[in-house]
Each structure stands twice: as C-alpha cells, then as structure tokens.
Design an enzyme around this catalytic site. Structure first.
Site, PDB file in Angstrom:
ATOM      1  CE1 TYR A   1       7.749   1.052  -3.143  1.00 24.16           C
ATOM      2  CE2 TYR A   1       5.684   2.217  -2.844  1.00 24.16           C
ATOM      3  CZ  TYR A   1       6.704   1.802  -2.389  1.00 24.16           C
ATOM      4  OH  TYR A   1       7.150   1.928  -0.988  1.00 24.16           O
TER       5      TYR A   1
ATOM      6  CD  GLU B   1      -1.731  -2.205   1.894  1.00 21.70           C
ATOM      7  OE1 GLU B   1      -2.291  -3.066   1.335  1.00 21.70           O
ATOM      8  OE2 GLU B   1      -0.711  -2.449   2.448  1.00 21.70           O
TER       9      GLU B   1
END
Length: 147
Positions: free
Chosen positions: A112, A100
């Site tokens: 990411y 998350e």
C-alpha cells in the site's frame, strides 16, 4: 479480470478460508454483491487467483477485501489486482481511496505504501485476533486525473 457473480462465491470462499485466520463469511460476500459493490475476480490460467471488493460513494472508494490465493502469493498478483481496483475506483468517480490493514500484515502495508497510500489513523480493536482484538491502520490515497 471479470466481475464477481453470485455463482462465484463458493470458489471465492474456498480461497478466503485458506487465506485468512478470520475470513469473511459467505453472507458478507452475498451482501456486497446484493448492494452492487464492485467485486472483481482475477484469473490466471483459468484458475481463480484472487478477488477484490470495493465500495464507492460520494467521490470516495473503500477497499474492503483484497485476496490472492495463498499458493500464488509473492508473484506480483496482489499488486496487479490492487492496481486494477484503484483504476476501477477512479473510473467510477472516486477522488480518494481508503482502506484498513492489520499492523501484523507488513507485506500488505509495504504494498500500500508503494502504491501511494499513507497512514491517516488507527481504528482500535478493529479486527478479531487470536489474542482478542487487533487495531487497524487506516490508509488513504488521493486519486488524480493524471495518475
């Protein structure tokens, strides 16, 4: 890099408190270590530069915390640490990795994405924020043997 030990938590907390407006508590780190979660430290020139914590079960890994000392950010250490965590997950049998991230953290989101993660959903009101709560972007990546 080396595994985190209970005796490292004071140094980890020093970095955590400087890095985040809503830091993990000492108890969370203690619980992760007690549970046997892979928790790793990154040192540069003998100094704690960062740390990461994973959970791994049933072929899936979850990146719980990745942090680089604020005074050392922007030099590629976060990417180095993150890649090492993904390698650890792969070595321990994970076939996919989840995490998350706050929508208000564009640098982490970009990292990411660069590392092959894609948004798969949102968790409403997941994180504490100065204005109440902030959603979490849920991201995932499949791990393949040849990666």
């Amino acid at each position: 890099m080396r595994p985190m030990r209970a005796t490292d938590v004071d140094a980890v907390m020093d970095v955590e408190l400087r890095a985040y407006p809503f830091p993990w508590t000492r108890g969370i780190f203690d619980d992760c270590l007690r549970a046997g979660y892979p928790a790793w430290l990154l040192h540069v020139d003998g100094r704690l530069a960062g740390y990461g914590v994973l959970s791994i079960a049933a072929g899936e890994a979850h990146v719980l915390n990745v942090c680089i000392d604020p005074s050392l950010q922007g030099g590629g250490l976060g990417r180095r640490l993150f890649r090492a965590l993904i390698d650890i997950a792969r070595q321990r049998g994970a076939e996919r990795v989840f995490l998350e991230v706050r929508p208000s953290n564009p640098h982490a989101i970009a990292l990411y994405h660069d590392e092959g993660f894609n948004e798969i959903g949102r968790r409403p009101r997941y994180y504490p924020a100065h204005t109440g709560r902030e959603d979490a972007i849920v991201m995932a990546r499949e791990l393949f043997a040849g990666d």
